[in-house]
Design a protein around this motif. Sequence first.
Motif, mmCIF file in Angstrom:
data_model
loop_
_atom_site.group_PDB
_atom_site.id
_atom_site.type_symbol
_atom_site.label_atom_id
_atom_site.label_comp_id
_atom_site.label_asym_id
_atom_site.label_seq_id
_atom_site.Cartn_x
_atom_site.Cartn_y
_atom_site.Cartn_z
ATOM 1 N N SER A 1 42.482 25.230 43.860
ATOM 2 C CA SER A 1 42.578 25.496 42.219
ATOM 3 C C SER A 1 42.324 26.788 41.913
ATOM 4 N N TYR A 2 42.983 27.463 41.063
ATOM 5 C CA TYR A 2 42.841 28.559 40.511
ATOM 6 C C TYR A 2 42.416 28.663 38.974
ATOM 7 N N THR A 3 41.242 29.383 38.932
ATOM 8 C CA THR A 3 40.893 29.406 37.249
ATOM 9 C C THR A 3 41.290 30.759 36.656
ATOM 10 N N THR B 1 42.307 25.781 34.558
ATOM 11 C CA THR B 1 42.600 25.752 36.185
ATOM 12 C C THR B 1 43.785 25.197 36.428
#
Length: 352
Positions: free
Chosen positions: A218-220, A237
């Motif tokens: 997951s990338y914020t 997210t």
Amino acid sequence: MRLPSLRKTPALQPTELTDVTQRAVEDLLREGESQNTLTSYRGALRYWAAWYGMRYGGQIGLPLPTACVLQFIVDHAERTTAKGLVSELPSEIDQALVRAGYKGRLGAMTHNTLVHRIAVLSKAHQLRELKNPCHDPKVRELLSRTRKAYAKRGALPQKKDALTQDPLQALLVTCDDSPRGIRDRALLLFAWASGGRRRSEVAGADMQFLKRIPDGFSYTLAFSKTNQSGADQPENTKPVLGPAADALEAWLQTSGITSGAIFRRVRKGGHVGEALSPAAVRDIVKMRCALAGVEGDFSAHSLRSGFVTEAGRQKVPLAETMAMTGHHSVATVLGYFRTEATLSSAAARLLK
């Protein structure tokens, strides 16, 4: 309440800013602006200064008179005459601006570029609290009529082609198992599958915002064009799953990156260097399109439009698509795949 007396810190005047305070204000304004915006503003202001110097034979100074802004518009906007489309910028000045690097090509500006130049000048007056000639009714009316004239001639903005799933797969085939190929595969899939990230967001992707989860990553997205205040929102997210997660894992293993920028230059011998620039992201997309033989006008934004268009083709709910892309405007999202939806619509096939 009795306040302590201060000997070393002089009291300020509430109606005035000191030089130190003014510089601090300017620093904060500059730091809070995106790098792409700053670059485009500087370029626009340099062009204004060069045009003014050649047109009026002097150094530009603010505030500009309304007549000067009106002259700028007619110099750079085409209008229909008996001789065809013309504008008022003298050929000698036009050539000099191109030779000096202030203009990319001879001739009138696109309508979008003209509007941007006026907007930047307006912002410059606003920040300095000066009388703004761009708000003059004559300027507003001329810009409004110019926009309508361009629309009547069909001179509409040309959008980049969309990299939907099939052409994207063609690009991925060109990515071999070299460090550069592994990086490009990861970059293309990360940008596309996480919601069509902008090139600045890809170049700015950092390990501190990447988290491993059972199905991938997951990338914020802590900062973006549509969230420049860094507000904590659920849609910040972005999941990176499936083939995109596999490609990203392969790149991290190959590069040995554990902190800092995710996507970096690959030098000779496979050595990993500094972070990619937004322009480098665009160049990678164009280079892979050329290698794949994919015909069309593609750029980094094609990944974003391709994601939205593919989501429309596959009937993904609009709310889910917008949560991934970060769009706030339904009209903007619909603009990407409205044409695709129309072509596949039953209403287009009433005559069978």
